[in-house]
Scaffold this motif. Sequence first.
Motif, PDB file in Angstrom:
ATOM      1  N   VAL A   1       0.852  -1.192   0.000  1.00 29.53           N
ATOM      2  CA  VAL A   1       0.000   0.000   0.000  1.00 29.53           C
ATOM      3  C   VAL A   1       0.886   1.240   0.000  1.00 29.53           C
ATOM      4  O   VAL A   1       1.851   1.329   0.775  1.00 29.53           O
ATOM      5  CB  VAL A   1      -0.940   0.038   1.228  1.00 29.53           C
ATOM      6  N   GLY A   2       0.584   2.192  -0.850  1.00 29.67           N
ATOM      7  CA  GLY A   2       1.360   3.420  -0.872  1.00 29.67           C
ATOM      8  C   GLY A   2       0.711   4.462  -1.749  1.00 29.67           C
ATOM      9  O   GLY A   2      -0.188   4.164  -2.536  1.00 29.67           O
ATOM     10  N   ARG A   3       1.186   5.689  -1.628  1.00 29.70           N
ATOM     11  CA  ARG A   3       0.665   6.770  -2.458  1.00 29.70           C
ATOM     12  C   ARG A   3       1.444   6.776  -3.766  1.00 29.70           C
ATOM     13  O   ARG A   3       2.544   7.293  -3.836  1.00 29.70           O
ATOM     14  CB  ARG A   3       0.786   8.117  -1.738  1.00 29.70           C
ATOM     15  N   GLY A   4       0.878   6.170  -4.772  1.00 23.60           N
ATOM     16  CA  GLY A   4       1.550   6.013  -6.052  1.00 23.60           C
ATOM     17  C   GLY A   4       2.187   4.634  -6.150  1.00 23.60           C
ATOM     18  O   GLY A   4       2.389   3.934  -5.146  1.00 23.60           O
ATOM     19  N   TRP A   5       2.516   4.235  -7.371  1.00 26.47           N
ATOM     20  CA  TRP A   5       3.049   2.892  -7.612  1.00 26.47           C
ATOM     21  C   TRP A   5       4.399   2.676  -6.949  1.00 26.47           C
ATOM     22  O   TRP A   5       4.663   1.626  -6.360  1.00 26.47           O
ATOM     23  CB  TRP A   5       3.144   2.635  -9.111  1.00 26.47           C
ATOM     24  N   ARG A   6       5.253   3.658  -7.026  1.00 32.71           N
ATOM     25  CA  ARG A   6       6.593   3.494  -6.449  1.00 32.71           C
ATOM     26  C   ARG A   6       6.515   3.244  -4.954  1.00 32.71           C
ATOM     27  O   ARG A   6       7.144   2.310  -4.435  1.00 32.71           O
ATOM     28  CB  ARG A   6       7.445   4.726  -6.752  1.00 32.71           C
ATOM     29  N   ALA A   7       5.736   4.057  -4.251  1.00 32.58           N
ATOM     30  CA  ALA A   7       5.611   3.889  -2.799  1.00 32.58           C
ATOM     31  C   ALA A   7       4.927   2.576  -2.451  1.00 32.58           C
ATOM     32  O   ALA A   7       5.290   1.910  -1.470  1.00 32.58           O
ATOM     33  CB  ALA A   7       4.830   5.062  -2.207  1.00 32.58           C
ATOM     34  N   SER A   8       3.952   2.172  -3.252  1.00 28.29           N
ATOM     35  CA  SER A   8       3.246   0.917  -2.997  1.00 28.29           C
ATOM     36  C   SER A   8       4.187  -0.272  -3.129  1.00 28.29           C
ATOM     37  O   SER A   8       4.186  -1.188  -2.297  1.00 28.29           O
ATOM     38  CB  SER A   8       2.075   0.793  -3.970  1.00 28.29           C
ATOM     39  N   ILE A   9       5.019  -0.263  -4.172  1.00 25.91           N
ATOM     40  CA  ILE A   9       5.956  -1.370  -4.395  1.00 25.91           C
ATOM     41  C   ILE A   9       7.055  -1.369  -3.333  1.00 25.91           C
ATOM     42  O   ILE A   9       7.474  -2.429  -2.851  1.00 25.91           O
ATOM     43  CB  ILE A   9       6.542  -1.274  -5.813  1.00 25.91           C
ATOM     44  N   GLU A  10       7.507  -0.184  -2.942  1.00 24.45           N
ATOM     45  CA  GLU A  10       8.555  -0.094  -1.929  1.00 24.45           C
ATOM     46  C   GLU A  10       8.035  -0.387  -0.521  1.00 24.45           C
ATOM     47  O   GLU A  10       8.838  -0.558   0.406  1.00 24.45           O
ATOM     48  CB  GLU A  10       9.199   1.284  -1.966  1.00 24.45           C
ATOM     49  N   SER A  11       6.712  -0.474  -0.357  1.00 26.62           N
ATOM     50  CA  SER A  11       6.158  -0.730   0.971  1.00 26.62           C
ATOM     51  C   SER A  11       6.298  -2.191   1.396  1.00 26.62           C
ATOM     52  O   SER A  11       6.096  -2.520   2.564  1.00 26.62           O
ATOM     53  CB  SER A  11       4.679  -0.323   1.018  1.00 26.62           C
TER      54      SER A  11
ATOM     55  N   HIS B   1       9.028   0.080 -11.679  1.00 28.80           N
ATOM     56  CA  HIS B   1       9.433   0.395 -10.313  1.00 28.80           C
ATOM     57  C   HIS B   1       9.997  -0.810  -9.566  1.00 28.80           C
ATOM     58  O   HIS B   1      10.340  -0.698  -8.389  1.00 28.80           O
ATOM     59  CB  HIS B   1       8.246   0.967  -9.526  1.00 28.80           C
ATOM     60  N   SER B   2      10.106  -1.946 -10.249  1.00 27.74           N
ATOM     61  CA  SER B   2      10.611  -3.148  -9.582  1.00 27.74           C
ATOM     62  C   SER B   2      12.103  -3.004  -9.247  1.00 27.74           C
ATOM     63  O   SER B   2      12.903  -2.644 -10.111  1.00 27.74           O
ATOM     64  CB  SER B   2      10.414  -4.366 -10.487  1.00 27.74           C
ATOM     65  N   PRO B   3      12.496  -3.327  -8.020  1.00 27.36           N
ATOM     66  CA  PRO B   3      13.900  -3.278  -7.646  1.00 27.36           C
ATOM     67  C   PRO B   3      14.627  -4.586  -7.915  1.00 27.36           C
ATOM     68  O   PRO B   3      15.814  -4.710  -7.623  1.00 27.36           O
ATOM     69  CB  PRO B   3      13.840  -2.994  -6.146  1.00 27.36           C
ATOM     70  N   VAL B   4      13.917  -5.572  -8.463  1.00 22.17           N
ATOM     71  CA  VAL B   4      14.509  -6.895  -8.724  1.00 22.17           C
ATOM     72  C   VAL B   4      14.236  -7.296 -10.175  1.00 22.17           C
ATOM     73  O   VAL B   4      13.367  -6.706 -10.838  1.00 22.17           O
ATOM     74  CB  VAL B   4      13.930  -7.961  -7.765  1.00 22.17           C
ATOM     75  N   PRO B   5      14.943  -8.293 -10.695  1.00 17.59           N
ATOM     76  CA  PRO B   5      14.684  -8.752 -12.068  1.00 17.59           C
ATOM     77  C   PRO B   5      13.249  -9.239 -12.234  1.00 17.59           C
ATOM     78  O   PRO B   5      12.625  -9.746 -11.291  1.00 17.59           O
ATOM     79  CB  PRO B   5      15.664  -9.907 -12.255  1.00 17.59           C
TER      80      PRO B   5
END
Length: 291
Positions: free
Chosen positions: A237-247, A281-285
């Motif tokens: 859950v996050g405000r925007g896709w980046r924050a959601s994925i990083e959560s 926004h994925s930090p992995v492959p």
Amino acid sequence: MTIIVGVGPRHQSSGALELAAALSKARDESLLVVTVVPPRWSLPSMARVDAEFAAWAAQQAELRLTDAATVLNQLGATEVSYQRVDHRSQAGALLALAQDTSASLIVVGSSEDGRRGHIEFGSTSDGLVHSAELPVGVAPRGYAGPGARFTRVTCAVTGDPSEEATIKAAAEMAAHMKASFRLVTFAVRLDTMYPPEVGLNAEDEVVAAARDQARQAFEEMQASGILPADAEATVGVGRGWRASIESVPWQESELLVLGSKPRGALSRVFLGSAATKIVRHSPVPVILLPA
């Protein structure tokens, strides 16, 4: 089976090779390293210039294959072959070669213009995700490999029943790699989700409902046997896709698997808007599966 990894004729990071070598080891498959060289022009007036360019491009391609061999030798990769292909399109050349060799997977790297540690589609990867009829793996820019092995496979879903095949494929991949398996869905808060007159708590209620709905879907999939009993399930859950994925937490030795949207009668890797945002926004492959 064979994994094809595409490398450009100019210097690029070794992320694609790192990912391909790790996947080759985890899947017990051979590697075919391919570099694509543009064919010569057919205009007589450009013959001399074209010949000089062709010679230079061929030299650069051979240097890139030599560099790739050095990297893969250092990674301990075995069963590796190398090939130069003359073709006007890198994506087209890789797809044609994949069909000729019955390859199981194509691996490419991110654009050098992208953010380090994240995925940015270049012309080759973008062409592949619109046309490929087999899985495509994309490494983040600067990817340095998973270490000894992949420790977890995460499958991103929306909870749609059509994603059952993607979940099963990702779970089988995790089992084959002896990695843990996780299912994740993302509830994204948007800045303009609801106007103020609706109420300040409306957005929180919608996100909470999305989270509860996802968890209920996870439990139903486990009960029906679609999802392995020992699988982890989480909601970002996050405000925007980046924050959601990083959560949600990510491991350095992790793979993210995404399914694609059906496009016509053919099974291809074709990403919807949400999947495209997740990939970027994925930090992995990421491994993209055809519909």
